[in-house]
Design an enzyme around this catalytic site. Sequence first.
Site, PDB file in Angstrom:
ATOM      1  NE  ARG A  25       1.428  13.066  11.420  1.00  0.00           N
ATOM      2  CZ  ARG A  25       1.762  13.668  10.278  1.00  0.00           C
ATOM      3  NH1 ARG A  25       2.863  14.382  10.205  1.00  0.00           N
ATOM      4  NH2 ARG A  25       0.995  13.532   9.200  1.00  0.00           N
ATOM      5  NE  ARG A  44      -8.153   8.640   6.036  1.00  0.00           N
ATOM      6  CZ  ARG A  44      -8.358   9.965   6.089  1.00  0.00           C
ATOM      7  NH1 ARG A  44      -9.357  10.498   5.430  1.00  0.00           N
ATOM      8  NH2 ARG A  44      -7.560  10.746   6.789  1.00  0.00           N
ATOM      9  CE1 TYR A  66      -3.380   2.881   0.638  1.00  0.00           C
ATOM     10  CE2 TYR A  66      -1.878   3.505   2.417  1.00  0.00           C
ATOM     11  CZ  TYR A  66      -2.955   3.791   1.579  1.00  0.00           C
ATOM     12  OH  TYR A  66      -3.575   5.020   1.678  1.00  0.00           O
TER      13      TYR A  66
END
Length: 352
Positions: free
Chosen positions: A153, A163, A106
Amino acid sequence: RHAVCIFYLVLRALDTIEDDMTISLDVKVPMLHEFHSYLYQPEWKYMESKEKDRQVLEDFPTISMEFRNLSKVYQDVISDICHKMGVGMAEFLEKKVDSQHEWDKYCHYVAGLVGIGLSRLFSASELEDPIVGQDTELANSMGLFLQKTNIIRDYLEDQLEGREFWPREVWSRYAKKLSDLAKPENIDMAVQCLNELITNALHHVPDVLTYLSRLKNQSVFNFCAIPQVMAIATLAACYNNKQVFRGVVKIRKGQAVTLMMDATNIQAVKAIMYQYVEEIYQKIPGTDPSSNKTQQVIASIRTMSLPGGPMASRHHYSPIYLSCAMLLAALSWQYLSTISKATEEYVQAGEN
């Protein structure tokens, strides 16, 4: 420089489509697959986006016109990367990131390809040697290090927006659901999960240093180095930090400005990397399940960062053209991260 700016705008437009949750999958997936072809369609634009950056889609005819005015060698690079990225983005719209291999995949699609594309542009311009564009493994690592830093982060922000980018293979060892890591009663396990992912990201630092050691153009060096030192500082701030699960962890404004001013040559970057991995090392809990792996990767980074280490730099740089390079670096970092508002204002002031 013009090609890099057009590359940025094209990828910003593609990213805006991916991020727009109001576009249904049956519309979004074909758009992502075909987006590279829109570069050659003078009238194509998209007016239905609700994203904050929708202007790049609404004004896409202007962007695509500038793209078609580029030399063919630049067009070919941008179109190829755009095609591969769109296909990859579409793949992960319909599935979650499960394994660490898929996490790398990804990150390759959304950031590693950016590093590869930029490197090919640098070499095509003859500002850098052909090896910079040819060594896709190192260029990929440049993007993966930035993207993994952002994903780590932004845990809480991504959770609030629905998400999930942390790999299930890792977080499932610490919680039943990824969202459970934000619960106060799970904070110790959450921090251990966080530390494992940071350790994973640190494995890209040796590649980053090798890549930067090959660069010979000052502006290109600054453009590439500044986001990387921002990333290592961010990881140091996040390591073993419960605040990642409670709010936003940011590096200080003054710290960001200092990094941007200092990262102008390979020896300075090596010193910065050394400083922040030492900061991480001092925070490693003895009971952390990843502590041995963290210590090992830090040891390898130390070896490369020490003066006289095995990686010899080819060039020493003086800070010429620094303000222009800082502006370009800010554009790159904006694509792969969100710097503090004050830092962005500083960069704009430097341009003026």
